[in-house]
Design a protein around this motif. Sequence first.
Motif, short mmCIF file in Angstrom:
data_model
loop_
_atom_site.label_atom_id
_atom_site.label_comp_id
_atom_site.label_asym_id
_atom_site.label_seq_id
_atom_site.Cartn_x
_atom_site.Cartn_y
_atom_site.Cartn_z
N ASN A 64 -59.11 54.21 -68.04
CA ASN A 64 -57.81 54.11 -67.35
C ASN A 64 -57.89 54.52 -65.88
OD1 ASN A 64 -56.43 53.24 -69.64
ND2 ASN A 64 -56.14 55.36 -70.36
N LEU A 65 -59.01 55.06 -65.45
CA LEU A 65 -59.09 55.61 -64.09
C LEU A 65 -58.95 54.52 -63.02
CD1 LEU A 65 -59.50 58.20 -62.51
CD2 LEU A 65 -61.97 57.84 -62.60
N PRO A 66 -59.56 53.31 -63.12
CA PRO A 66 -59.37 52.27 -62.08
C PRO A 66 -57.90 51.86 -61.92
CG PRO A 66 -61.27 51.78 -63.43
CD PRO A 66 -60.57 52.90 -64.12
N ARG A 67 -57.18 51.71 -63.03
CA ARG A 67 -55.77 51.32 -62.95
C ARG A 67 -54.95 52.40 -62.24
NH1 ARG A 67 -51.55 52.20 -66.26
NH2 ARG A 67 -52.88 53.09 -67.88
N THR B 98 -51.92 54.29 -57.41
CA THR B 98 -51.78 55.30 -56.35
C THR B 98 -51.78 54.65 -54.98
OG1 THR B 98 -52.93 56.94 -57.72
CG2 THR B 98 -52.77 57.41 -55.38
N ASP B 99 -52.64 53.66 -54.77
CA ASP B 99 -52.68 52.95 -53.49
C ASP B 99 -51.38 52.20 -53.22
OD1 ASP B 99 -55.20 53.87 -52.97
OD2 ASP B 99 -56.22 52.10 -53.82
#
Length: 765
Positions: A63-66, A71-72
């Motif tokens: 889930n970290l890439p999503r 956040t961006d």
Amino acid sequence: MDFSKFSNDDFDVKEWVNAAFKAHQDSPENKDAQAATLVMKLQLYIQEVNNSIEEISLGALQNLPRVMRDTDAVKQEALFLKEQMMIVREDIKKVEQETGESMKKLVELEDVKTKMEETSKALQEADNWTTLSADVEDVFLSQDSNTISAKLIAMQNSLKMLIHYPEYTERCQHLEVLKNRLEAMLSTQVISTFNNHNLESAQRFVKIFKDIDRLDQLFNYYHKCHRTSLLKRWRDIVEDEDDRTLVEWITEFYDILLNTWQTEAGWCSSVFEHPVPVVCELFIKTLSSLEPSLPSLISTHLEDQDVQLESLIKLRSITIHFIRNLQGVTDLKTDFEISKFYNLITVIHRPLVSWLLSYRQLEEVQLLRDLDAISWVRKEVLDCAHVIAASVGKVFNIASGSLERCIQLTDGLAACGLVSALSAFFKAYIRDLMRVIENMRAASGIDSISLLPGGELKEEWTLFQHSLRIIQTCGELILKSREFDSILGERILNEAGKYCPAPSVTEMGPSPTTTVTSSSAGTGTGYNYLRRDPSTNDYQLFTELITALRAGGGGAVLLCDLADSVNRVNEQAHRLSFDIVFNQLKAQLEHLPQMEVWNSSGGNDSGINTDLPTFSLSPMEYITKIGQYLMTLPQQLEPFSATDNINLETALLAGKLPFPDDQVLQEMEHMAEYWLGCIARGCMQTYVEAILKIPQLTDHSSRQLCTDIGYLHNVVDALGIPASESLVHIENMLSVTLKQLQDDRPDCPQRLYLAIIKMRSGSVK
């Protein structure tokens, strides 16, 4: 198994292991198997936890890439919002700069508009006043009270807008004249309405008078109507020819007032917004207008009474009963109602206040009268002890009665006066006691004792036993005075403490400068008459007394003078008993210096050698009688050894005797030993003084006196009393020859040495 405890912050490994083993009560042989099973379960649980952690870690990584993409996106939106807010801010600033002058002019125009509207309204009201004034006479000719009141109200409202008008004062006066005309026109109807309790008309008049700001005048009409009726009822009661007392008059009138209160309070609740203050004011005016007045009647009534306090208590009881009945039928809701009700309580109490303030003088007269009623008459000297013993119970019954009177009459507020009156009472009582003891002393003749024929001592043992009874009575007096002082302080604090605010308690009992609370006005006994006048120090003295009682925690002494006076009586009784015994010995020794034996040579001219040993001489008769007298004392002092007589023990511990030995007193188990020691020491000291008065001693008389002293030493030694050092020195100086005494001066006081040298040789060598 329960593995939840592993997540606790205060997890204890040993405690968990012990609990796991304790859950299975197996034999010792199975402990190893149980431990192996427990280890296996823990390993399985660890493996399960490891698997769970691994799954969670893999999910987080996936889930970290999503999360990074989200956040961006949020960051870009925040930057766009910031740019838009800066643009809006610039627009607002631009608008303010361009429209500032316009807004300022709009505000000024608004102010001008407001002033013009006010001026227009004032001009309309001025014109309205002119219009209303023009036809007001026609309205009055109509005799329609509602129309007239409406016209006056309109004129009143119009006048409020003309406060700066040059003719404002004249117009106010004109309006008041018109109101007076309306009031005069309605006065007859108002009086009839109140007399007949016409509810509908009363409500209409209340509205009219309230609208024209004349409600107080309407109250006055109401008070006048019913006050006249109540005053007539009072005159009928007083002028009634029935042979009734003032107490019965007041009781009947208070019953009338109570019935009136119930009737009027109920009717007024439907007429007036605040009925209780209206009825309170009616009663205040009525009670203040009574003819003849209550203060004058009470003064006349009390002046004819022998026991004024009892009559005052009856009058106060009636007053309190009346106030409590009023409170029972009254619901005090607002502070204004409470304040008015307290004012009524003040007026009800007013006839009694001057008498309550004179409580000290009245109580003192009553106490001294009761004291005079105690009989001190006695037929014989020995009856004095019985008279004194009988007086103690009577005196404290009288004192207890005064305490009850103070609480009944003043609710404890006259505590300072009570203490003063009791102090005067006990002072007079102690004076009587000391007079009786002095008379007993004089009548018994103990200060002028003479020896019986043959030099025999008088044995006044019966008189001595009676004096012991007086000492016992003194002990009872000491105990009762302590007990009464304690009860006095406790009762005063319990009954009157509510009138004196404690540091942490809200003040009870209203003052002229504080707001009346429901707790102070809601009770019939809540009236604090001491605070009627802030310029006096009556309440300050009362406050200081209550504060001292609280600080003392029940141990405060109010009657300090009483304790000192009782101790003086006890000492006087001790001295009487002591002198009854001791003066016998003193009388025997008074003639010692004049005895002819001291000039005797003991038959020296017959040729018999006088240098005989002292054991060949016998003690003389005077000293043997003294010794025999001393030996009888233990039997006579036997009552002092009693351990169950608390009165006697208290008196003996508090009393003082001549010739004391404080160190011996602390070590003795019985007071009989102390008394015996004082008498014996007094005897030895008196003996020393008598010896020093002997003008001359021969060798023979010196040996004889030495023998007498030795005999007395044997007697006091048998009684367990140490010999007097002075007497021992004299004995030693008499037991040697004059030359030996002169050559080898003993270690003794110079006064004794010079006196013995002078007696044996006629002068100091």
